[in-house]
Design a protein around this motif. Structure first.
Motif, PDB file in Angstrom:
ATOM      1  N   VAL A 109       0.262  10.674  -4.625  1.00  0.00           N
ATOM      2  CA  VAL A 109       1.553  10.039  -4.822  1.00  0.00           C
ATOM      3  C   VAL A 109       2.463  10.507  -3.695  1.00  0.00           C
ATOM      4  CG1 VAL A 109       3.543   9.737  -6.338  1.00  0.00           C
ATOM      5  CG2 VAL A 109       1.265  10.030  -7.340  1.00  0.00           C
ATOM      6  N   VAL A 110       3.043   9.568  -2.981  1.00  0.00           N
ATOM      7  CA  VAL A 110       4.010   9.881  -1.929  1.00  0.00           C
ATOM      8  C   VAL A 110       5.373   9.417  -2.432  1.00  0.00           C
ATOM      9  CG1 VAL A 110       4.701   9.506   0.464  1.00  0.00           C
ATOM     10  CG2 VAL A 110       2.278   9.558  -0.121  1.00  0.00           C
ATOM     11  N   GLU A 111       6.339  10.335  -2.440  1.00  0.00           N
ATOM     12  CA  GLU A 111       7.702   9.995  -2.838  1.00  0.00           C
ATOM     13  C   GLU A 111       8.601  10.068  -1.618  1.00  0.00           C
ATOM     14  OE1 GLU A 111       7.843  11.152  -7.537  1.00  0.00           O
ATOM     15  OE2 GLU A 111       9.050  12.334  -6.157  1.00  0.00           O
ATOM     16  N   ILE A 112       9.383   9.007  -1.412  1.00  0.00           N
ATOM     17  CA  ILE A 112      10.275   8.904  -0.265  1.00  0.00           C
ATOM     18  C   ILE A 112      11.668   8.601  -0.796  1.00  0.00           C
ATOM     19  CG2 ILE A 112      10.726   7.686   1.892  1.00  0.00           C
ATOM     20  CD1 ILE A 112       7.728   6.794   1.775  1.00  0.00           C
ATOM     21  N   VAL A 113      12.658   9.392  -0.365  1.00  0.00           N
ATOM     22  CA  VAL A 113      14.034   9.211  -0.839  1.00  0.00           C
ATOM     23  C   VAL A 113      14.963   9.031   0.346  1.00  0.00           C
ATOM     24  CG1 VAL A 113      15.942  10.238  -2.129  1.00  0.00           C
ATOM     25  CG2 VAL A 113      13.594  10.639  -2.869  1.00  0.00           C
ATOM     26  N   ASP A 114      15.793   8.006   0.255  1.00  0.00           N
ATOM     27  CA  ASP A 114      16.844   7.788   1.250  1.00  0.00           C
ATOM     28  C   ASP A 114      17.737   6.662   0.732  1.00  0.00           C
ATOM     29  OD1 ASP A 114      18.415   7.785   3.594  1.00  0.00           O
ATOM     30  OD2 ASP A 114      16.666   8.156   4.844  1.00  0.00           O
ATOM     31  N   CYS A 115      18.736   6.305   1.533  1.00  0.00           N
ATOM     32  CA  CYS A 115      19.600   5.177   1.191  1.00  0.00           C
ATOM     33  C   CYS A 115      18.765   3.895   1.191  1.00  0.00           C
ATOM     34  CB  CYS A 115      20.733   5.053   2.208  1.00  0.00           C
ATOM     35  SG  CYS A 115      21.788   6.511   2.280  1.00  0.00           S
ATOM     36  N   GLU A 116      19.168   2.943   0.385  1.00  0.00           N
ATOM     37  CA  GLU A 116      18.382   1.721   0.206  1.00  0.00           C
ATOM     38  C   GLU A 116      18.074   1.022   1.527  1.00  0.00           C
ATOM     39  OE1 GLU A 116      18.304  -2.347  -2.469  1.00  0.00           O
ATOM     40  OE2 GLU A 116      20.088  -1.079  -2.542  1.00  0.00           O
ATOM     41  N   GLU A 117      19.041   0.935   2.416  1.00  0.00           N
ATOM     42  CA  GLU A 117      18.821   0.242   3.685  1.00  0.00           C
ATOM     43  C   GLU A 117      17.689   0.887   4.479  1.00  0.00           C
ATOM     44  OE1 GLU A 117      22.207   1.956   3.398  1.00  0.00           O
ATOM     45  OE2 GLU A 117      22.281   0.463   1.817  1.00  0.00           O
ATOM     46  N   ARG A 118      17.655   2.217   4.485  1.00  0.00           N
ATOM     47  CA  ARG A 118      16.627   2.943   5.248  1.00  0.00           C
ATOM     48  C   ARG A 118      15.244   2.724   4.639  1.00  0.00           C
ATOM     49  NH1 ARG A 118      18.401   7.045   8.651  1.00  0.00           N
ATOM     50  NH2 ARG A 118      16.309   6.627   9.351  1.00  0.00           N
ATOM     51  N   ILE A 119      15.171   2.732   3.303  1.00  0.00           N
ATOM     52  CA  ILE A 119      13.893   2.500   2.625  1.00  0.00           C
ATOM     53  C   ILE A 119      13.394   1.087   2.921  1.00  0.00           C
ATOM     54  CG2 ILE A 119      12.775   2.258   0.367  1.00  0.00           C
ATOM     55  CD1 ILE A 119      13.294   5.189   1.141  1.00  0.00           C
ATOM     56  N   MET A 120      14.290   0.117   2.879  1.00  0.00           N
ATOM     57  CA  MET A 120      13.895  -1.272   3.131  1.00  0.00           C
ATOM     58  C   MET A 120      13.417  -1.476   4.563  1.00  0.00           C
ATOM     59  SD  MET A 120      13.858  -2.656   0.371  1.00  0.00           S
ATOM     60  CE  MET A 120      14.363  -2.156  -1.237  1.00  0.00           C
ATOM     61  N   GLU A 121      13.886  -0.637   5.492  1.00  0.00           N
ATOM     62  CA  GLU A 121      13.427  -0.723   6.883  1.00  0.00           C
ATOM     63  C   GLU A 121      11.963  -0.314   7.028  1.00  0.00           C
ATOM     64  OE1 GLU A 121      15.918   1.577   9.496  1.00  0.00           O
ATOM     65  OE2 GLU A 121      17.723   0.534   8.852  1.00  0.00           O
ATOM     66  N   ILE A 122      11.533   0.708   6.272  1.00  0.00           N
ATOM     67  CA  ILE A 122      10.154   1.197   6.418  1.00  0.00           C
ATOM     68  C   ILE A 122       9.174   0.518   5.468  1.00  0.00           C
ATOM     69  CG2 ILE A 122      10.875   3.456   7.297  1.00  0.00           C
ATOM     70  CD1 ILE A 122      10.066   4.527   4.429  1.00  0.00           C
ATOM     71  N   LEU A 123       9.675  -0.156   4.437  1.00  0.00           N
ATOM     72  CA  LEU A 123       8.808  -0.762   3.423  1.00  0.00           C
ATOM     73  C   LEU A 123       7.796  -1.757   3.999  1.00  0.00           C
ATOM     74  CD1 LEU A 123       8.026  -0.824   0.480  1.00  0.00           C
ATOM     75  CD2 LEU A 123       9.854  -2.482   0.087  1.00  0.00           C
ATOM     76  N   PRO A 124       8.169  -2.652   4.920  1.00  0.00           N
ATOM     77  CA  PRO A 124       7.164  -3.571   5.467  1.00  0.00           C
ATOM     78  C   PRO A 124       5.995  -2.852   6.143  1.00  0.00           C
ATOM     79  CG  PRO A 124       9.361  -4.348   5.989  1.00  0.00           C
ATOM     80  CD  PRO A 124       9.512  -2.965   5.405  1.00  0.00           C
ATOM     81  N   GLU A 125       6.275  -1.781   6.866  1.00  0.00           N
ATOM     82  CA  GLU A 125       5.209  -1.022   7.532  1.00  0.00           C
ATOM     83  C   GLU A 125       4.308  -0.345   6.512  1.00  0.00           C
ATOM     84  OE1 GLU A 125       2.942   0.933  10.611  1.00  0.00           O
ATOM     85  OE2 GLU A 125       4.090  -0.909  10.479  1.00  0.00           O
ATOM     86  N   ILE A 126       4.874   0.195   5.458  1.00  0.00           N
ATOM     87  CA  ILE A 126       4.077   0.846   4.417  1.00  0.00           C
ATOM     88  C   ILE A 126       3.195  -0.189   3.713  1.00  0.00           C
ATOM     89  CG2 ILE A 126       4.211   2.003   2.173  1.00  0.00           C
ATOM     90  CD1 ILE A 126       6.576   3.605   3.412  1.00  0.00           C
ATOM     91  N   LYS A 127       3.748  -1.355   3.398  1.00  0.00           N
ATOM     92  CA  LYS A 127       2.959  -2.407   2.760  1.00  0.00           C
ATOM     93  C   LYS A 127       1.818  -2.860   3.671  1.00  0.00           C
ATOM     94  CE  LYS A 127       5.432  -5.416   0.139  1.00  0.00           C
ATOM     95  NZ  LYS A 127       6.528  -6.383  -0.134  1.00  0.00           N
ATOM     96  N   ARG A 128       2.070  -2.867   4.953  1.00  0.00           N
ATOM     97  CA  ARG A 128       1.061  -3.308   5.922  1.00  0.00           C
ATOM     98  C   ARG A 128      -0.140  -2.364   5.977  1.00  0.00           C
ATOM     99  NH1 ARG A 128      -0.511  -2.577  11.011  1.00  0.00           N
ATOM    100  NH2 ARG A 128       0.992  -0.938  11.489  1.00  0.00           N
ATOM    101  N   VAL A 129       0.090  -1.051   5.871  1.00  0.00           N
ATOM    102  CA  VAL A 129      -1.001  -0.079   6.018  1.00  0.00           C
ATOM    103  C   VAL A 129      -1.670   0.285   4.703  1.00  0.00           C
ATOM    104  CG1 VAL A 129       0.021   0.871   8.121  1.00  0.00           C
ATOM    105  CG2 VAL A 129       0.499   1.974   5.923  1.00  0.00           C
ATOM    106  N   LEU A 130      -1.110  -0.138   3.579  1.00  0.00           N
ATOM    107  CA  LEU A 130      -1.663   0.185   2.266  1.00  0.00           C
ATOM    108  C   LEU A 130      -2.653  -0.900   1.846  1.00  0.00           C
ATOM    109  CD1 LEU A 130      -1.341   2.256  -0.114  1.00  0.00           C
ATOM    110  CD2 LEU A 130       0.239   0.603  -1.110  1.00  0.00           C
ATOM    111  N   ASN A 131      -3.943  -0.585   1.879  1.00  0.00           N
ATOM    112  CA  ASN A 131      -4.968  -1.564   1.500  1.00  0.00           C
ATOM    113  C   ASN A 131      -4.978  -1.820   0.005  1.00  0.00           C
ATOM    114  OD1 ASN A 131      -5.898  -2.000   4.092  1.00  0.00           O
ATOM    115  ND2 ASN A 131      -7.312  -0.295   3.988  1.00  0.00           N
ATOM    116  N   SER A 132      -4.924  -0.755  -0.778  1.00  0.00           N
ATOM    117  CA  SER A 132      -4.874  -0.890  -2.228  1.00  0.00           C
ATOM    118  C   SER A 132      -4.026   0.246  -2.762  1.00  0.00           C
ATOM    119  CB  SER A 132      -6.279  -0.849  -2.834  1.00  0.00           C
ATOM    120  OG  SER A 132      -6.873   0.409  -2.610  1.00  0.00           O
ATOM    121  N   GLY A 133      -3.326  -0.021  -3.810  1.00  0.00           N
ATOM    122  CA  GLY A 133      -2.459   0.997  -4.383  1.00  0.00           C
ATOM    123  C   GLY A 133      -1.296   0.339  -5.099  1.00  0.00           C
TER     124      GLY A 133
END
Length: 107
Positions: free
Chosen positions: A70-94
């Protein structure tokens, strides 16, 4: 982090998951650090299952059991939304979840 109400992004996957030859959890932590995200923590589970319902369990003398991560990431919503597409791209299943959290102290 300059927001009172932040977002907690939680990602569930297997310990054996990799991206570009390195453990996925390490890739995600390095990505967040490079992007200046406020905080990231990786947890290794001792027992769990996901979509397949296959149990993954830590057992003595067993070299690999693809334990839950489990990876937990905390920040302001704008910052999280910036990295979310990259995380979705590299996550095959989960599983990816997001919840709003109130930051009481960050120093």
């Amino acid at each position: 982090m300059n927001c009172k109400e932040a977002v907690l992004l939680r990602i569930f996957f297997g310990e054996d998951d990799k991206y570009e030859g390195k453990h996925l959890y390490k890739y995600i932590v390095e990505l967040c650090r490079k992007k200046g995200i406020a905080g990231v923590t990786v947890f290794r589970g001792v027992l769990g299952y996901g979509k397949s319902s296959l149990l993954h369990e830590a057992k003595p003398f067993k070299i690999s059991s693809d334990l839950p991560i489990v990876v937990e990431i905390v920040d302001c919503e704008e910052r999280i939304m910036e990295i979310l597409p990259e995380i979705k791209r590299v996550l095959n299943s989960g599983l990816i979840t997001i919840q709003r959290v109130m930051v009481l102290q960050y120093n």
